[in-house]
Design an enzyme around this catalytic site. Structure first.
Site, PDB file in Angstrom:
ATOM      1  N   PRO A  60       6.559  -2.463  -3.377  1.00  0.00           N
ATOM      2  CA  PRO A  60       5.931  -3.369  -4.343  1.00  0.00           C
ATOM      3  C   PRO A  60       5.626  -4.746  -3.768  1.00  0.00           C
ATOM      4  CG  PRO A  60       7.847  -2.272  -5.302  1.00  0.00           C
ATOM      5  CD  PRO A  60       7.885  -2.005  -3.827  1.00  0.00           C
ATOM      6  N   CYS A  61       4.633  -5.389  -4.332  1.00  0.00           N
ATOM      7  CA  CYS A  61       4.310  -6.766  -3.972  1.00  0.00           C
ATOM      8  C   CYS A  61       5.220  -7.688  -4.779  1.00  0.00           C
ATOM      9  CB  CYS A  61       2.848  -7.081  -4.281  1.00  0.00           C
ATOM     10  SG  CYS A  61       2.354  -8.755  -3.810  1.00  0.00           S
ATOM     11  N   GLN A  62       6.009  -8.487  -4.082  1.00  0.00           N
ATOM     12  CA  GLN A  62       6.930  -9.402  -4.758  1.00  0.00           C
ATOM     13  C   GLN A  62       6.785 -10.800  -4.167  1.00  0.00           C
ATOM     14  OE1 GLN A  62      10.277  -6.719  -3.719  1.00  0.00           O
ATOM     15  NE2 GLN A  62      10.809  -6.803  -5.880  1.00  0.00           N
TER      16      GLN A  62
ATOM     17  N   ASN B 174       0.664  -1.470   0.507  1.00  0.00           N
ATOM     18  CA  ASN B 174       0.950  -2.427  -0.547  1.00  0.00           C
ATOM     19  C   ASN B 174      -0.346  -2.711  -1.305  1.00  0.00           C
ATOM     20  OD1 ASN B 174       1.919  -5.027  -1.908  1.00  0.00           O
ATOM     21  ND2 ASN B 174       3.708  -4.552  -0.654  1.00  0.00           N
TER      22      ASN B 174
END
Length: 415
Positions: free
Chosen positions: A81-83, A123
């Protein structure tokens, strides 16, 4: 060639593994990890294990724990995930820790410990631009980590529909090779001679995902020093100050970045209509009497609202095609596909001409999975969720073929 051992992180229902095994029988996944936080029943893992296990090498535990069990492999893959990838000093020892983007740091730990020859990650496309207040920092942190660990890296934002697949799904793919590989030595020489040639013709992504030059020029950035010429003190200093306008194509070698915006060659389109079931589907997938509700939901609207502080504002949203056009690739499928919301696809059934939802099989086809892949006993709602989370499998097959090509060219003496 000997076999290529693979570890698959954030495995979902096995998109990377399916794609690689379709590319070559030389790929052998010896360890995989899948864990869905907050889920009592791990449906995705059970699906993965049903197709590829059961095996003690299929790990169903938090990556924070599982990372220590990842074996040494030739290729590490995963979609994460993009965090928020900001970092800070930790404790009195001034060690460095990731603040919120914890999943990347687990990948970083595995790379540091196991030193895979190659890394292939996926991603969302917004990774290159986040966070909005310090554009490019998050992706810069990842590139800096790969540099610190002894890798060169390439990236490409790939929209599956632009390469002949039936879904407009745009994702960032990152390929990295360790200094000890012959491919690193070969590509490093080419980059030093002409980085533009690598971006457009000879790099990892250039062969399978051909592009032409976009409207902008190649931009360069340095992961080792600030624009003022001062060297970054450490990763925390880097995180606090680095910014970049990353293009959809780029590479990094020895801490130096070259990036540009590119355009894909035109490919024959596969459309949403091409993947629809034509022999009739169950009545439960049809809209029934709710057409007006759906027309409103999908239509343009402006609604007056009042915020919690009493401030009035107008909420507006544009129209979404209703039904979804069958003569072009579909919109991006989301994890909410099974719900009654604006993002849900509505199609005209080829047999009855009535409006209906996509079936789980059609969702699998949009991502290039075999028909019925998620029909393993999980609730139908979660079948949609899994496909909303998944990657487009044929893209991985093309990358897998490219890595095989690289190994045949540069690493014939793997022993």
């Amino acid at each position: 060639m000997k076999e290529i051992t693979v570890a698959e992180l954030f495995a979902g229902v096995g998109g990377f593994r399916i794609g690689l095994e379709k590319a070559s029988l030389k790929y052998r996944t010896i360890w995989a990890n899948q864990w869905e936080p907050g889920k009592k029943i791990q449906h995705a893992f059970e699906c993965y294990d049903k197709h590829f296990g059961p095996s003690l090498n299929n790990s169903n535990e938090d990556i924070a724990v599982a990372k220590n069990n990842c074996p040494k492999v030739d290729l590490l893959v995963g979609g994460f995930p993009c965090q928020d990838y900001s970092v800070a000093h930790s404790g009195d020892a001034k060690g460095i820790e990731g603040k919120k983007g914890v999943l990347w740091w687990y990948i970083n730990d595995i790379i540091k410990l196991r030193k895979p020859s190659y890394v292939l990650l996926e991603n969302v496309d917004r990774l290159l631009k986040s966070p909005s207040k310090q554009r490019g920092r998050d992706f810069g942190v990842i590139l800096r980590c790969l540099y610190d660990l002894g890798y060169y890296a390439e990236w490409r934002v790939i929209n599956a529909a632009e390469y002949g697949y039936p879904q407009r799904r745009r994702r960032t793919f990152i390929f990295a090779a360790r200094k000890t590989t012959k491919w690193y030595s070969r590509i490093a020489k080419k980059i030093n001679e002409n980085p533009s040639e690598v971006l457009y013709k000879t790099g990892f992504f250039a062969d399978q995902f051909k592009v032409t030059k976009g409207e902008d020029f190649i931009r360069e950035y340095n992961l080792k020093e600030k624009v003022t010429g001062e060297k970054y003190i450490d990763l925390v200093d880097f995180s606090n100050h680095f910014q970049a306008n990353f293009g959809n194509t780029g590479l990094m070698l020895n801490g130096k970045i070259c990036t540009a915006t590119t355009k894909p060659y035109k490919h024959k389109q596969t459309t949403l209509g091409d993947i629809l079931e034509t022999d009739g589907v169950d009545e439960k997938y049809f809209l029934g009497e709710n057409l007006e509700k759906w027309k409103y939901m999908k239509g343009a609207k402006k609604i007056e609202r009042t915020a919690a502080n009493g401030h009035s504002y107008v909420f507006s949203e544009g129209p979404i095609a209703f039904p979804d056009p069958s003569d072009r690739p579909s919109r991006t499928m989301l994890t909410s596909e099974s719900g009654a919301n604006r993002s849900t696809h509505i199609v005209e059934d080829p047999k009855t001409k009535k409006l209906r939802f996509l079936t789980p099989v059609e969702c699998e086809r949009l991502n290039g999975f075999p028909d019925g892949w998620t029909d393993t006993g999980m609730p139908e709602k979660f079948r949609y969720f899994c496909m909303g989370n998944a990657l487009v499998v044929p893209l991985i097959t093309r990358m897998g073929k490219q890595l095989i090509k690289i190994l045949k060219i540069t690493e014939k003496k793997l022993d």
